[in-house]
Design an enzyme around this catalytic site. Structure first.
Site, PDB file in Angstrom:
ATOM      1  N   HIS A  84       0.834  -1.204   0.000  1.00  0.00           N
ATOM      2  CA  HIS A  84       0.000   0.000   0.000  1.00  0.00           C
ATOM      3  C   HIS A  84       0.868   1.254   0.000  1.00  0.00           C
ATOM      4  O   HIS A  84       2.061   1.220   0.305  1.00  0.00           O
ATOM      5  CB  HIS A  84      -0.934   0.001   1.213  1.00  0.00           C
ATOM      6  N   GLY A  85       0.264   2.381  -0.314  1.00  0.00           N
ATOM      7  CA  GLY A  85       1.001   3.638  -0.386  1.00  0.00           C
ATOM      8  C   GLY A  85       1.232   4.268   0.974  1.00  0.00           C
ATOM      9  O   GLY A  85       0.907   3.692   2.027  1.00  0.00           O
TER      10      GLY A  85
END
Length: 435
Positions: A84-85
């Site tokens: 994920h970012g």
């Protein structure tokens, strides 16, 4: 009592300083990026691994994908396993920062200008409900990655393949992962100039949060305080004591490499090769990858169109570079203090392996001599461990790669391994043998 209180406060100030620098760089421009940005470990930003993106966030080097010149090839499938970012801190760490904030305001009394500047300029704006959620920078991480992958593989990540359902998107149920996979699809639609955005991802926690479903890992590592004994020793050792002493004199981060090393040591024992159950529990993701590749190569042999042109899977740090995967297979060496504090002396540095939006790409080519497979870590070609070739750009035959990992593919049953680890612990044996 005074000594204990002083020790606690100095350790809290160390944590505070690291937190402040991490927060400052997340919104920093190129001109004010802190010099310690390279040492943030798993909380580092993707651009520190690929600095060229600072000048052009969607730039790609297509020459990296050129397969062997002696064998005509074309890409037919790519699997992208992505972390994920960039996200907010978790609620646990937000509460810690709030206690630190209150401590600095109420009890830090020195007259130095730098301390007064902190007391007047620092605003504690984090709230518990932010709890690990994706920030806008994290959404951009995935939007931009989608554009770059589309430019690298235009025949695979294409609007036609999306419409025909030949692109598959999977994610864990965590909000930061769901938001990331949606941002990735937004990036594709914008790149293709498609006005209407629609999502077609599926949630699969047994695959993308496999560690939560492994009882042996949960009991033997996650909830076992002794599993991180080496981390505790280092935190109480001379290197961290020196950091605390300097932090007590001045709120700064003089030993960024020591703090990075502490985090790397934790990741090694909790998510890396420190305990064998870490690797055994993660092979479910490896099996999923090769089962997909087997289907693809079977269709190639029959001269049929592959069912999936691309698969994008969004998970967490331990998914994006799980210990059973090639990215950690060649860095099993346990991090050791003192002589390995210099980054150049250590192969195990999470800052260069698992930043936010870290990714592994597995590209399958249809070649004259047979299917070939290329592995890229964070968009950079990496040789499969134990499969040295004449040139870095060479892409080995798929069957050779499968043969290289045959023991892992044939001998690792995730459910069985997780239960065996539990039984070993219950019978007094160490289920967390170091590899």
């Amino acid at each position: 009592m005074a000594r204990i209180l002083s020790s606690k406060r100095s350790l809290m100030l160390t944590t505070l300083s690291l937190a402040l620098t991490r927060l400052s760089y997340s919104s920093a421009t190129n001109s004010n990026i802190p010099t310690i940005a390279n040492y943030f470990g798993t909380k580092g930003r993707y651009e520190e691994v690929n600095p060229h993106l600072l000048n052009d966030i969607t730039s790609v080097n297509e020459s990296l994908l050129v397969p062997p010149s002696h064998d005509e090839c074309r890409p037919v499938h790519v699997t992208a396993i992505v972390r994920h970012g960039t996200r907010y801190p978790t609620s646990k760490n937000i509460r810690r920062m709030r206690r630190l904030y209150d401590l600095v305001l109420s009890e830090a009394s020195a007259d130095q200008p730098w301390l007064q500047d902190i007391k007047t300029s620092w605003k504690m704006w984090y709230t518990d409900d932010m709890d690990g959620k994706l920030v806008e920078k994290g959404r951009d991480d995935h939007r931009h990655l989608a554009v770059r992958l589309s430019k690298l593989f235009p025949s695979l990540l294409s609007p036609e393949n999306l419409t025909r359902r030949r692109l598959r998107f999977q994610t864990s149920s965590k909000h930061r992962c769901v938001d990331s996979i949606e941002a990735f699809q937004q990036g594709l639609h914008k790149h293709w100039e498609v006005e209407e955005v629609w999502y077609q991802h599926e949630v699969n926690d047994e695959l993308m949060r496999f560690f939560e479903h492994c009882r042996g890992f949960v009991e033997g590592v996650e909830n076992n305080k002794t599993a991180l004994a080496e981390v505790k020793k280092f935190k109480e050792g001379p290197e961290m004591a020196e950091v605390r002493r300097k932090m007590a004199r001045k709120l700064d981060v003089p030993h960024d490499r020591v703090l990075e090393y502490k985090n790397d040591l934790k990741q090694f024992w909790k998510r890396g090769h420190g305990h064998s159950i870490n690797s055994r529990s993660s092979c479910v993701l490896f099996h999923d990858l090769f089962s997909r590749l087997e289907v693809a190569t079977h269709h190639l042999r029959l001269g049929l169109e592959l069912p999936e042109a691309a698969t994008v899977q969004v998970g967490h740090g331990r998914d994006g570079c799980s210990p059973s995967s090639p990215c950690w297979a060649s860095i099993r060496t346990r991090p050791r203090p003192r002589r390995q504090l210099r980054p150049a002396a250590r192969s195990f540095r999470t800052s260069g392996i698992v930043p936010y939006a870290a990714n592994m790409l597995f590209v399958l080519y249809d070649c004259r001599e047979g299917p070939r497979l290329q592995f890229l870590l964070n968009e950079t070609p990496v040789q499969f461990p134990g499969m040295a070739t004449e040139a870095m750009k060479d892409v080995p035959l798929y069957q050779d790669v499968r043969q290289r990992y045959r023991e892992l593919l044939q001998g690792c049953n995730p459910q069985k391994e997780c239960e065996v680890a539990v039984q070993a612990q219950h019978h007094g044996r160490d289920g967390n043998t170091e590899l």
